[in-house]
Design a protein around this motif. Structure first.
Motif, short mmCIF file in Angstrom:
data_model
loop_
_atom_site.label_atom_id
_atom_site.label_comp_id
_atom_site.label_asym_id
_atom_site.label_seq_id
_atom_site.Cartn_x
_atom_site.Cartn_y
_atom_site.Cartn_z
N HIS A 68 34.83 31.97 46.22
CA HIS A 68 36.19 31.88 45.69
C HIS A 68 36.22 32.26 44.21
CE1 HIS A 68 38.30 30.05 49.16
NE2 HIS A 68 37.11 29.51 49.44
N GLY A 69 35.23 31.75 43.46
CA GLY A 69 35.17 32.10 42.05
C GLY A 69 34.91 33.57 41.83
N MET A 70 34.02 34.15 42.64
CA MET A 70 33.73 35.58 42.50
C MET A 70 34.93 36.43 42.86
SD MET A 70 29.84 35.80 44.02
CE MET A 70 29.85 37.59 43.88
N SER A 71 35.70 36.03 43.86
CA SER A 71 36.87 36.82 44.24
C SER A 71 37.89 36.86 43.11
CB SER A 71 37.50 36.25 45.51
OG SER A 71 38.06 34.97 45.27
N VAL A 72 38.09 35.72 42.43
CA VAL A 72 39.02 35.69 41.29
C VAL A 72 38.48 36.54 40.14
CG1 VAL A 72 40.15 34.22 39.60
CG2 VAL A 72 39.88 33.42 41.95
N ALA A 73 37.18 36.41 39.85
CA ALA A 73 36.60 37.18 38.75
C ALA A 73 36.69 38.68 39.00
CB ALA A 73 35.14 36.76 38.55
N LEU A 74 36.41 39.12 40.22
CA LEU A 74 36.48 40.55 40.53
C LEU A 74 37.91 41.08 40.47
CD1 LEU A 74 33.92 40.72 43.48
CD2 LEU A 74 33.62 41.57 41.15
N LEU A 75 38.87 40.30 40.93
CA LEU A 75 40.27 40.74 40.84
C LEU A 75 40.73 40.85 39.40
CD1 LEU A 75 42.17 38.89 43.71
CD2 LEU A 75 41.81 41.34 43.44
N ALA A 76 40.19 40.03 38.53
CA ALA A 76 40.56 40.12 37.13
C ALA A 76 39.87 41.28 36.43
CB ALA A 76 40.24 38.80 36.42
#
Length: 401
Positions: A43-51
């Motif tokens: 979940h954290g990686m998905s947010v970081a990649l989208l940003a």
């Protein structure tokens, strides 16, 4: 906003998004994280990649636009603000879609897969770009110069005022001659060294000798060229060439070939060592159990099993030798001649490519465009060697369990 500041700000937002995404994933799971479809890390990686990814795309496009002149320097601040805005929007979208049922792992894996496909596409596109640039410019050259005179001519005498003779045969002869001498030096020494390290040397000797041999691979080729110019060339001239009446120049085929062979020793040795070590120990034990001596085991069992890989390593080393430039420039000279005397100065295709593109020359003249024809010729030669090496390895490779 400068692009460097926008990059740092986007990285900071991505790091913050990773922490916020993990926290929200834990919060959405309540007391039992097993209810989450994906681990909080995803979940954290998905947010970081989208940003991060949208911001990086905008910054790369902006940098390319500035390099091509489509955007002015003042517009760089606007690009930075757009990238930062995209990072903020991506962060918001990523945080808003976090819940217990969100398949964050699938989303992250799709993004990573897309990135890998993009990287492979860049490699393929770069290769196609190189080939097409060579083909188009070579076509321009042959529209101005007869291809029969190029492929069958025995003189390479470029004159930018006209009446040039641009035959590739002396350059091809020098390339193959120097490469042949280099392989005569590198293959026996590298192969015998690999046999000793893999079959005879103890662990302590191997741990010391192998790194020392591989140090040669890290030496820049210009250093080898200086070694050929200052040490090897004068030594061969004074000890062999002049007493035998074979020449009086320190620049010669033998000088470049010997030094290039020294450069290729770790290349042949490392590949051969890995290939010999891949032969199963059970084959050695079986041969020794039947009464073979260690040397007979190596000659009759190990080397035949490793021979396809060794041949492939030699052909790859030949490709490396054909493409060498600096050692030839300093060790062999720049004379395009056809001769069997190894103590005479000669040159190679790569050296002439550099010389034809050096200086303030007319880029549309055949004397300059010949560099692309030479480059395409060299590309075809090395490609054929690599294809032959791959065919040999795949056809005769032994598969062991």
């Amino acid at each position: 906003m400068p692009l460097s500041w926008a990059l740092l700000a986007s990285l900071a937002l991505a790091a913050a998004g990773y922490m916020v995404g993990r926290s929200r994933a834990f919060a959405s799971a309540g007391a039992d994280s097993r209810t989450l479809h994906s681990r909080p890390t995803y979940h954290g990686m998905s947010v970081a990649l989208l940003a991060l990814i949208p911001a990086l795309v905008i910054m790369v496009l902006g940098a390319l636009a500035r390099m091509t002149g489509l955007l002015s320097a003042e517009a760089g601040g606007v690009v930075g603000l757009l990238a930062l805005g995209a990072a903020v929007i991506g962060l918001g979208i990523g945080v808003s879609r976090i819940n217990a049922g969100f398949m964050a792992r699938n989303a992250v894996e799709k993004i990573v897969l897309g990135f890998l496909i993009f990287c492979s596409t860049i490699a393929i596109a770069t290769t196609l770009g190189i080939i097409l640039s060579l083909v188009f410019e070579t076509g321009n050259f042959f529209s101005q110069y007869d291809w029969r005179a190029f492929f069958f001519g025995t003189e390479f005498v470029p004159r930018f005022e006209g009446n040039s003779r641009l035959g590739v045969l002396p350059l091809l002869w020098g390339t193959l001659y120097i490469s042949f001498i280099a392989l005569l030096v590198a293959v026996p020494i590298g192969l015998f060294g690999a046999i000793y390290l893999s079959e005879y040397a103890g662990p302590r000797t191997r741990s010391l000798a192998k790194p020392v041999i591989e140090v040669l691979a890290g030496i820049p080729t210009i250093v080898y060229g200086l070694f050929a110019l200052v040490t090897v060339g004068p030594m061969l001239r004074d000890a062999i060439a002049q007493p035998l009446g074979l020449g009086s120049s320190a620049s010669s085929v033998m000088t470049a070939g010997l030094v290039m062979g020294i450069m290729l020793i770790p290349f042949v040795s490392s590949l051969s060592d890995d290939i010999i070590n891949a032969v199963p120990q059970s084959l050695r034990d079986g041969a020794l159990g039947l009464g073979s001596t260690p040397s007979e085991t190596i000659k009759q069992v190990v080397l035949p099993a490793a021979l396809p890989g060794i041949v492939g390593a030699v052909l790859l080393a030949a490709s490396r030798a054909i493409g060498e430039t600096m050692i030839v420039v300093l060790g062999a000279g720049a004379a395009a001649t056809l001769s069997l005397n190894p103590f005479e100065a000669m040159t190679t295709i790569t050296v002439k490519i550099v010389s034809q593109l050096t200086g303030d020359n007319d880029f549309s003249s055949p004397e300059t465009l010949v560099a692309f024809a030479l480059g395409l010729t060299l590309f075809v030669i090395t490609l054929c060697l690599n294809i032959v090496a791959l065919i040999i390895v795949r056809k005769y490779r032994e598969q062991y369990e």
